[in-house]
Design a protein around this motif. Sequence first.
Motif, PDB file in Angstrom:
ATOM      1  N   LEU A 143     -59.629 -13.682 105.673  1.00  0.00           N
ATOM      2  CA  LEU A 143     -59.508 -15.074 105.238  1.00  0.00           C
ATOM      3  C   LEU A 143     -58.088 -15.618 105.281  1.00  0.00           C
ATOM      4  CD1 LEU A 143     -61.980 -15.180 102.213  1.00  0.00           C
ATOM      5  CD2 LEU A 143     -62.354 -15.939 104.559  1.00  0.00           C
ATOM      6  N   HIS A 144     -57.111 -14.755 105.086  1.00  0.00           N
ATOM      7  CA  HIS A 144     -55.730 -15.241 105.001  1.00  0.00           C
ATOM      8  C   HIS A 144     -55.297 -16.059 106.223  1.00  0.00           C
ATOM      9  CE1 HIS A 144     -51.291 -15.019 105.246  1.00  0.00           C
ATOM     10  NE2 HIS A 144     -51.388 -15.256 103.952  1.00  0.00           N
ATOM     11  N   PRO A 145     -55.558 -15.606 107.455  1.00  0.00           N
ATOM     12  CA  PRO A 145     -55.116 -16.399 108.613  1.00  0.00           C
ATOM     13  C   PRO A 145     -55.726 -17.799 108.661  1.00  0.00           C
ATOM     14  CG  PRO A 145     -55.745 -14.179 109.272  1.00  0.00           C
ATOM     15  CD  PRO A 145     -56.217 -14.352 107.868  1.00  0.00           C
ATOM     16  N   ILE A 146     -56.908 -17.961 108.083  1.00  0.00           N
ATOM     17  CA  ILE A 146     -57.576 -19.265 108.110  1.00  0.00           C
ATOM     18  C   ILE A 146     -57.150 -20.124 106.921  1.00  0.00           C
ATOM     19  CG2 ILE A 146     -59.834 -20.402 107.917  1.00  0.00           C
ATOM     20  CD1 ILE A 146     -60.972 -18.083 109.571  1.00  0.00           C
ATOM     21  N   LEU A 147     -57.106 -19.548 105.721  1.00  0.00           N
ATOM     22  CA  LEU A 147     -56.751 -20.320 104.536  1.00  0.00           C
ATOM     23  C   LEU A 147     -55.294 -20.773 104.553  1.00  0.00           C
ATOM     24  CD1 LEU A 147     -58.644 -18.394 101.707  1.00  0.00           C
ATOM     25  CD2 LEU A 147     -59.309 -20.504 102.871  1.00  0.00           C
ATOM     26  N   ARG A 148     -54.429 -20.005 105.197  1.00  0.00           N
ATOM     27  CA  ARG A 148     -53.021 -20.413 105.224  1.00  0.00           C
ATOM     28  C   ARG A 148     -52.809 -21.647 106.104  1.00  0.00           C
ATOM     29  NH1 ARG A 148     -50.323 -18.946 109.866  1.00  0.00           N
ATOM     30  NH2 ARG A 148     -51.325 -17.380 111.188  1.00  0.00           N
ATOM     31  N   LEU A 149     -53.799 -21.977 106.940  1.00  0.00           N
ATOM     32  CA  LEU A 149     -53.708 -23.194 107.749  1.00  0.00           C
ATOM     33  C   LEU A 149     -53.727 -24.435 106.872  1.00  0.00           C
ATOM     34  CD1 LEU A 149     -56.228 -22.268 110.594  1.00  0.00           C
ATOM     35  CD2 LEU A 149     -53.734 -22.308 110.762  1.00  0.00           C
ATOM     36  N   ASN A 150     -54.320 -24.314 105.689  1.00  0.00           N
ATOM     37  CA  ASN A 150     -54.416 -25.452 104.777  1.00  0.00           C
ATOM     38  C   ASN A 150     -53.350 -25.417 103.691  1.00  0.00           C
ATOM     39  OD1 ASN A 150     -55.657 -27.820 103.705  1.00  0.00           O
ATOM     40  ND2 ASN A 150     -56.603 -26.578 102.111  1.00  0.00           N
TER      41      ASN A 150
END
Length: 311
Positions: A143-150
């Motif tokens: 999840l980290h690579p995706i959530l850090r986009l926000n």
Amino acid sequence: MKSEIKLTILKLLKFIIVLMIIDFGLGFIAKEVFFSQKTGKFHRTTYAIKKSKDDILIFGSSHAHRHYVPEVVERQLSLSCYNAGAEGQQLLFHRALQKMIFKRITPKIIILNIDENFLFKSDIAFERLSDLHPYYSDYKSELHPILRLNSSMIDFKMLFKSYQTNSTLVHVIKYYLKPQQDYKGYRPLFDETTANKIESLEKREPLKEYEEVIDDIFVNTLVDFIEEAQAKKIKVVFVTSPNLILRDITKNESLLKIKEIAKSKEVIFIDFLNSPNYLNKYNLFHDASHLNDKGAKLFTSSVSKIIKSSI
């Protein structure tokens, strides 16, 4: 003076420790409640991530959730199926869900229902990623690579256990009080719309959830969705759901780009957007955008037959 500074620091440390204990306790309770749900959208997501062992998984927004009947798929393809569609969610969420599911199982076929605006810039697509927060502790690497986009502060925010579930508690309470029935993730709609209902809705100001500019983040996300599945020898199928009213989508840059990607990656693309079998068939639709149960069963049957002939 030094003693006062020491006393202040000591009080601050005590406050932080108490705060951490309270946060841990509240977070633990909230997480236990969250993962004990037996109904609702979070239960369906959790089931897909942690329990589903099905051969076919369906991804997408409400058009997936409301349009694909696993029972019909299973009957026609002789493979087990689960509908992991999530209302209101877009590509980033589906990619995150896929990554978490792949950590445990490898299905045979993935169906992604394509919304024609998937690749257009959308703040809502990022904002709704908060639905993934409760899964962060168990799936940080996914999840980290995706959530850090926000949020560049995602690591700091996720240190607080109560933060991980605070945006979901209202839904948890709602689903406890008013359970939602589903059929392997599919929730049917039964009403039939009419021309008068559609006309009245068309007079309202539509909610704009995107800007008609291609977002490279979404393009890369779609490519990653395909490539990881194909690397695991999973068949990927893209499908567009039917329109009730004929629409000109020939210049939709998002849809054109999705078709281009699908072709380059040899992904099966099944296009029902302006299918004459559904245009102006009010008895098959619940509203202008969603099929009712009768329409969903017909649509699922048609899609299943095409997939069967293609694999």
